[in-house]
Design a protein around this motif. Structure first.
Motif: not given
Lengths: 477, 246
Positions: B24-25, B27-29, B128, B239, B241, B244
């Motif tokens: 998740r982290v 891909e978020r970046l 985050a 991860a 949010e 989230g």
């Protein structure tokens, strides 16, 4: 542990000894208190050295170089020491060293010796041998005196009575020195020891010492200490017998510039030792110091250690004990659990190499490999690396049917295939089912794993592994 | 950048949430994540327990799975330490020149998760949100072998809503040490008792670290004592949010 010699041949395994010792709350409190204080002092005086890391690196190089040319420097030491009026004796093992010392003491005409703290004499249990030969040894290092009077054993290389607190020491002095009204201030205890020892210093004609360093270039011997009692032993007796492992040699006098900065800061958190003595043979005028000086250079398995390219760095040790103070395992168990005079991380690698591995095969496992010992070692001995190396040697000695070896080989086989690994994950989930409570936790595990659930629970395995999730998700996004 | 994940055997089996959080982290970046399916274990348990011969094929397996990767991210400081400290020596021991070359080429691109964020990407704030009181345990391998320093703490400090409290005796081992925890169960328990006492003294809701092996150990004791305090891998905090599912 009182009165029982720390001998790896007869000592219980480390986990067995540790089990008993972690139950000794007073001892644990004493060890924690003392190591906390020493560590804080060490950190302070190391912190004021901007070139500490360079100094460590130089120390490592000096020691490594010495070990590489040990034969050359030992021969040079012998030549120079002999030229200065010393007599050099070579001992291949503990028994030979003991016989040489006993012979020399008898030849000196004395039935008593004053001793200054020496781990090498502890290594070969010299006191017991002397007593057996009708010779009474008197320890003069304050901590060793406490150990001797208390019928105890050292628990630390530098601070041998670290496991005792002041009240316990007072009780020993009261009893053994016959001082029922002894006070409990440090001054009272120091005065009692001073009076007790002064008589010995002035009457006993033979001294036995260890050595911190042997200087090849000059044939000199160096002892560092904090109390001055060592200097009394080195200068007052007519005959001085020094015993040292062959690993104690350094090439040049100038090398002490490095080592005498590293040692006291690491050992006791002092910038310099209060007493630094270096002597060369005997005074040719016959005015000062002993009339006769003997040095026993002892191998006792050290050349065997030297042959092992990975274990060799163990001999670089300058016996500062910093690794012991930093070690979380030592701090929980104290020194006696190691079943050897060399305790803590350095003991865990030195003892199995000096002894037959068979006698000390749990010691390489007496570490969580946290690396604190390596971090503080003034000559950068990579203790975790040597521990793992020795573990490999323990494993090589295991039989084919050893349950641990069988389990490890099976797991190794599983990891060599993704298919087998996934099958094992599925099997694990099935096998643990009867052990899982309704909240998804395991409180008891069988067999070798039971050690885990003594004080810890274990969460049940999730129903879905990461790789299952990844596949379901359709791989890369 | 394309990032290859080495999730490690126990994260895969016991802590899949950590791996998912890493995905998740990253891909978020904006990175592409791949998971080479043939991966299993780095060999640390075997190597550190003395079964070095058993660890050798696992090194070869790791190299075969990851060679040529632009970056390999591992959410376990001890597994990365195993690779950096021992793989070159092991490859030399096998005497396979190709393998040695491949290990040398691969290792500079292998990162512990927090290290990848702070050192390779130069990030501290990864966006985050985690509104909880948290304390951080510096795992020995991350601290000493990898020299992570205050990298993980910088990442945590940048998390919105977090109440980060300092752990006393931060640099002390929790007492896990792989097979040490079962071979020397009594000493390991004593070390763990000190660590959990320190965690409880912070009055944190959760203890975090860069290594689930330490956390599994600490969690085991916190649960046995019914403290209500839990453990959470750093990746899972990063991860989370606002709004989230965390």
């Amino acid at each position: 542990m009182s009165g029982v010699a720390l001998d790896p041949k007869t000592a219980p395994t480390f986990p067995m000894a540790a089990k008993v010792l972690v139950g000794d709350t007073q001892m644990r409190k004493n060890v924690r208190h003392a190591t906390d204080i020493i560590q804080a002092k060490r950190a302070r005086v190391v912190g004021e050295m901007p070139d500490w890391q360079e100094l460590r690196e130089t120390g490592r190089r000096v020691r490594e170089h010495t070990m590489k040319f040990l034969d050359v420097y030992l021969e040079e030491f012998e030549r120079k020491c002999t030229a200065a009026g010393g007599v050099v004796h070579w001992a291949k093992d503990a028994d030979e060293a003991r016989q040489i010392v006993i012979g020399l003491v008898k030849a000196s005409g004395s039935h008593e010796v004053i001793k200054i703290k020496s781990m090498t004499t502890e290594e070969i249990q010299l006191n017991k041998a002397l007593e057996g030969a009708g010779i009474t040894p008197y320890e003069t290092d304050l901590a060793e005196l406490i150990i001797q009077l208390g019928g105890d054993q050292p628990s630390h290389i530098v601070v041998p009575a670290l496991h005792k607190n002041r009240q316990q020491i007072r009780e020993i002095f009261k009893r053994e020195m016959n001082l029922p009204n002894l006070g409990d201030t440090p001054q009272d205890l120091a005065d009692a020891a001073r009076l007790f020892l002064r008589k010995k210093f002035l009457t006993v004609k033979t001294g036995v010492s260890g050595a911190n360093f042997l200087i090849a270039e000059t044939g000199g011997v160096c002892v560092v200490e904090s109390e001055g009692n060592g200097r009394m032993c080195l200068t007052l007796p007519e005959t001085l017998i020094t015993i040292a492992g062959i690993d104690k040699v350094v090439p040049r006098l100038a090398d002490l510039e490095v080592l005498l900065q590293l040692l006291p800061r690491s050992a006791t958190g002092e910038r310099m030792n209060p007493y630094n003595s270096i002597w060369n043979g005997v005074d040719p005028r016959g005015v000062d110091g002993p009339k006769a000086f003997h040095i026993v250079l002892m191998d006792n398995a050290r050349t065997k250690v030297l042959e092992d390219s990975e274990g060799r760095q163990t001999l670089n040790c300058i016996r500062c004990g910093a690794c012991q103070n930093a070690c979380p395992v030592y701090r929980q168990t104290g020194g006696h659990a190691y079943g050897s005079v060399y305790a803590g991380p350095i003991g865990a690698i030195l003892t199995p190499q000096l002894q037959e591995m068979h006698y000390a095969q749990t010691l390489p496992y007496a570490s969580s490999l946290c690396g604190a010992c390596y971090e503080v070692c003034p000559v950068k001995i990579n203790i975790p690396e040597v521990l793992v190396h020795l573990r490999n040697r323990v494993v090589e000695q295991k039989g084919f049917f050893d349950p641990e070896a069988a389990a490890m080989k099976t797991v190794g086989m599983i990891f060599r295939s993704e298919r087998r690994f996934r099958a094992a994950q599925r099997f694990g989930r099935m096998a643990e089912t009867p052990l899982v409570d309704k909240d998804g936790w395991i409180g008891w595990l069988p067999g070798l794993l039971g050690g885990w659930t003594q004080v810890r629970d274990l969460r049940e395995m999730p129903k879905e592994t990461f790789r299952d999730w990844w596949e379901k998700r359709g791989g890369a996004s | 950048m394309q990032v290859a994940l080495f999730i490690t055997c126990y994260n895969d089996t016991l802590f899949p949430e950590t791996g998912k959080a890493v995905v998740r982290v990253l891909e978020r970046l904006g990175h592409t994540v791949v998971f080479p399916a043939g991966q299993t274990c780095c060999g640390q348990m075997h190597y550190n327990t003395g079964y070095q011969a058993e660890a050798m094929p696992l090194l070869e397996r790791f190299v075969a799975q990851f060679k040529g990767s632009e970056a390999v991210v591992v959410p376990s400081s001890s597994c990365v330490a195993m690779m950096r400290d021992h793989y070159p020596k092991m490859a030399a021991h096998i005497g396979n020149a190709d393998l040695t070359r491949e290990v040398e080429a691969l290792l500079p691109n292998v990162y512990e998760f927090s290290e990848f964020l702070t050192k390779r990407l130069g990030l501290e704030d990864v966006g985050a949100f985690y509104p909880h009181r948290v304390t951080y345990h510096a795992s020995c391998h991350g601290l000493r072998n990898l020299g992570l320093g205050d990298g993980p703490l910088k990442l945590l400090k940048a998390v919105r809503g977090i109440d980060l409290v300092e752990l006393q005796g931060l640099e002390e081992c929790c007492g896990f040490g792989g097979t040490f925890a079962v071979k020397n169960a009594e000493v390991s328990s004593a070390m763990l008792a000190d660590k959990t006492r320190a965690v409880l003294n912070t009055r944190a809701e959760a203890c975090t670290a860069c290594d689930n092996s330490c956390l599994m150990h600490i969690q085991g004791s916190l649960h046995r004592q019914r403290t209500g305090v839990h453990t959470v891998h750093l990746a899972e905090i990063l991860a989370s949010e606002a709004g989230g599912a965390a």
